[in-house]
Design a protein around this motif. Sequence first.
Motif, PDB file in Angstrom:
ATOM      1  N   ARG A  21      14.546   2.647   4.045  1.00  0.00           N
ATOM      2  CA  ARG A  21      13.334   2.489   3.103  1.00  0.00           C
ATOM      3  C   ARG A  21      13.221   1.628   1.975  1.00  0.00           C
ATOM      4  N   ARG A  26       7.931   1.940   3.349  1.00  0.00           N
ATOM      5  CA  ARG A  26       6.616   2.117   4.229  1.00  0.00           C
ATOM      6  C   ARG A  26       6.175   3.581   3.967  1.00  0.00           C
ATOM      7  N   GLN A  27       4.794   3.994   4.037  1.00  0.00           N
ATOM      8  CA  GLN A  27       4.450   5.229   3.794  1.00  0.00           C
ATOM      9  C   GLN A  27       4.593   6.020   5.139  1.00  0.00           C
ATOM     10  N   SER A  28       5.240   7.095   5.220  1.00  0.00           N
ATOM     11  CA  SER A  28       5.393   7.791   6.505  1.00  0.00           C
ATOM     12  C   SER A  28       5.350   9.240   6.401  1.00  0.00           C
ATOM     13  N   GLN A 179      12.907  11.627  -1.671  1.00  0.00           N
ATOM     14  CA  GLN A 179      11.914  11.070  -2.203  1.00  0.00           C
ATOM     15  C   GLN A 179      12.405  10.704  -3.909  1.00  0.00           C
TER      16      GLN A 179
END
Length: 324
Positions: A21, A26-28, A179
């Motif tokens: 990432r 990307r938003q996942s 995150q």
Amino acid sequence: MRYIDIFNGDADGILALLQLRLAEPRQSLLVTGVKRDNQLAVKPQYEEGDVVTVLDLSLEKNIDGVNRALKAGARVHYVDHHRPGNIPEHELLTTQIDTSVDVCTALLIDKQLNGRFHLWAITAAYGDNLLEVAEGLAVAQGLSLQQRTQLKDLGVLINYNSYGHSIADLHIAPAALYQALLAYYSPFDAIADLSSPYHRLRIAYAEDMQKAQLAEVYYKSDILKVVKLPDQAWARRVSGVLGNDLANSDPERAHIVLSQSCSGDFMVSLRAPKNNKQGASQICSTFKTGGGREAAAGINCLPADNIEALLSVTEQFYASSSGE
């Protein structure tokens, strides 16, 4: 179209996804859990057009979820180093699976990305207890002893945070830890930031490992040493890293860490002898809820009356293989 990232909550799974990432933001949907939550791919409801990435999870244990995703019309990219079982052939499935004892998932992703985030891959190798491999890669990068020690510490801390019966046992939920680390281009950036998870986990690790030094030695022979831990959160957190420490300090023996649960059953961490890195997966897979890799494996729930059988199988295996 949805992106779904499914990854083991240990150092290898987190840092494999981190590399991907950082290279391809990307938003996942994040699907992860404690280290022993190893059937994560069966959890999502898949839809046509989904793009699914699965990292550091045995395909053999997740085959039902993968088949369901493919049937729904999702594309699946599967990268792992555990025993895969039968790999299905499907136009929507791509796999990168290598079960060599000196490989982890983050190193496979490192190869896929041509080393763009090589320092994170080295950190993962340290965390996955591939110490010789990690040291070799770190030295080749020209890292100093201090830098190598820092990357090892960070990898071990991330891995330590993954052990527990549930997320409640952990200091930081794996998705939140991923995150938080995603903010750092380099592991040295995370180490330099006093507000990063590195410093929080470092303090917690020291406290837990101090307690672990008093662990009961349940059994010891020339072939095998077994340590038993109580039904407490700190004990569940150290079960994996303690097994690694024992194996690294005594490379001729196999080591088992038994962590007792409130039900009276045990969570098992088995480490093959460092000088004979084979058989851990084979041994643990003979018991229900068991599995893993050649050098390191475990059993999620072993009834107390099966402990002697486990010790017997382990003793017999390494007594017969020690001369190979």
